[in-house]
Design an enzyme around this catalytic site. Structure first.
Site, short mmCIF file in Angstrom:
data_model
loop_
_atom_site.label_atom_id
_atom_site.label_comp_id
_atom_site.label_asym_id
_atom_site.label_seq_id
_atom_site.Cartn_x
_atom_site.Cartn_y
_atom_site.Cartn_z
N SER A 1 0.89 -1.33 -0.01
CA SER A 1 0.01 -0.12 0.09
C SER A 1 0.86 1.17 0.06
CB SER A 1 -0.88 0.09 0.96
OG SER A 1 -1.95 0.87 0.89
N HIS B 1 -7.34 -6.12 -0.01
CA HIS B 1 -6.12 -5.25 0.21
C HIS B 1 -5.39 -5.48 1.38
CE1 HIS B 1 -3.73 -1.45 -0.50
NE2 HIS B 1 -3.93 -1.22 0.99
N ASP C 1 -8.62 -6.84 -4.12
CA ASP C 1 -8.32 -5.56 -3.41
C ASP C 1 -8.98 -4.55 -4.50
OD1 ASP C 1 -7.01 -3.47 -2.75
OD2 ASP C 1 -5.11 -3.96 -3.27
#
Ligand code: COA
Length: 373
Positions: free
Chosen positions: A167, A346, A313
């Site tokens: 991320s 995610h 995700d």
């Protein structure tokens, strides 16, 4: 080299998380201690032109130093800390683990703007003696990467065999590699794009507005909204379904409320705003002639790129990571796409240990082989 890199004081002190730093023991090394350390790195100028008079970076290093072994850098996501090896990536770092600290030194630092020991909104502004708070300047993922290099310079680590993170950590990992491609053998961004897209910016905008309007209550709501983007439809369906809890609320609602409360207990609105802003501004092509030319820097230095996408995700999903890998290949980079399959969405980069171990071991093995060739 960054201002802070040039000005690196090479001054490090050992301390416990949250407490004042203790003076270093005579002869103590700031590397390989497996403890939270703090480096004072002097003045640091941001992409915006604003100069922070004093940059502090909190970090933890495990394993051998650069004289004895290759070095890897791991970078935390939005609200994380330098304690990868003891906390959020603990199953991946240590003797016999993916980042095997018998063979590789592993560094992790709290991001510039973060909440856990590095300079950020809760730090004291030397010009006023009070915390920066809302006056803390806007940051970019590139600023955060340059702060990592300032620390690496201060620690005498001039080459990285692998830089990785998920991320925001993956975005900063890309910037670390692009800032000094000739010093990085391989980069493994997970669930991270070349540039933050409009849907993510839209979700972030709602979160920021909640914080602007409601302060801490807004922070809790922002976290709730964010959590719905960190997970997946199948994860929520399997875990909560339509179940109602003892208090009469849907289980998913009490779960989100719990996550919001937990973040407010450990974080603050100003830090969240600064870190989300860095994620929003992420664009490796800025000032480099676009994404393709930016990635071309990696081709020139032989830096390998493995993009790890996570099925399901919805935030920075497989299509965005594939686009990064495709652009890298088109720019002549030795690039590969790998996909992690998980119902989690995610957040899988914080949960799916056996799969993550496989991907990291592969990237590290290839990078070590290329570095030795
Ligand atoms: N009602 C209330 N609370 C509930 C609940 C319910 N129905 N179901 C679960 N919970 C609570 C659990 O009691 C537990 O509480 P605790 O953490 O205080 O002990 C917590 O929810 C567990 O969270 P969960 O999401 O189920 O954990 P996980 O193991 O699946 O995931 C993390 C672990 C670390 C990935 C996750 O908790 C997390 O923090 N995600 C956010 C990570 C992040 O910031 N990502 C950013 C990417 S930019």
């Amino acid at each position: 080299m960054t201002d802070a890199g040039e000005a690196a004081r090479r001054s490090t002190t050992s301390g416990r998380a949250g407490g004042p730093p203790a003076p270093p023991a005579p002869g103590a090394s700031a590397l390989g201690t497996g403890r939270l350390e703090t480096a004072q790195l002097g003045a640091f100028t941001l992409e915006s032109g604003t100069t922070l008079p004093a940059l502090t970076v909190a970090y933890r290093h495990d394993g051998p130093g650069p004289a004895a072994a290759p070095q890897a850098l791991v970078i935390h996501a939005l609200t994380g800390s330098a304690d990868a090896a003891g906390d959020w990536w603990e199953p991946l770092i240590g003797p016999g683990r993916a980042f095997d600290t018998r063979r590789v030194g592993v560094l992790c630092a709290n991001l510039l703007g973060g909440r856990y020991g590095s300079t950020g909104p809760t730090s004291l502004d030397p010009s006023s003696g009070a915390p920066y708070g809302a006056a803390f300047p806007d940051l970019t993922s590139r600023d955060q990467a340059r702060a990592q290099w300032a620390l690496l310079d201060a620690l005498g680590i001039d080459r990285l065999v692998l830089v990785s993170g998920g991320s925001l950590g993956g975005m900063v990992a890309l910037e670390v590699a692009l800032e000094r491609p000739d010093r990085v053998a391989a980069v493994l961004p997970m669930a991270a794009p070349a540039a933050t897209g409009p849907l993510a910016i839209a979700w972030d905008r709602i979160q920021l507005e909640l914080i602007e309007r409601l302060g801490e209550d807004g922070l809790a709501l922002a976290r709730q909204l964010a959590m719905t983007t960190y997970r997946s439809e199948s994860d929520f369906a399997e875990r909560f379904g339509r179940a109602i809890g003892p208090d009469g609320r849907p289980e998913v609602v009490s779960y989100l409320a719990h996550q919001g409360r937990k973040l407010v207990e450990r974080f603050d609105p100003d830090t969240y705003r600064v870190l989300v802003g860095a994620m929003d501004r992420h664009d490796i092509g800025r000032g480099r002639g676009g994404i393709g030319p930016a990635l071309g820097r990696l081709a020139g230095s032989g830096t390998r790129l493995t993009g790890l996408g996570i099925a399901g995700d919805i935030l920075y999903g497989p299509a965005q990571v594939r686009a990064l890998v495709d652009a890298a290949e088109a720019a002549g980079v030795e690039a590969a796409y790998r996909q992690l399959n998980s119902p989690k969405g995610h957040d899988a980069f914080l949960v799916e240990w056996p799969q993550l171990t496989g991907f990291i071991e592969e990237a590290l093995r290839d990078a070590l082989a290329a570095a030795a060739a």
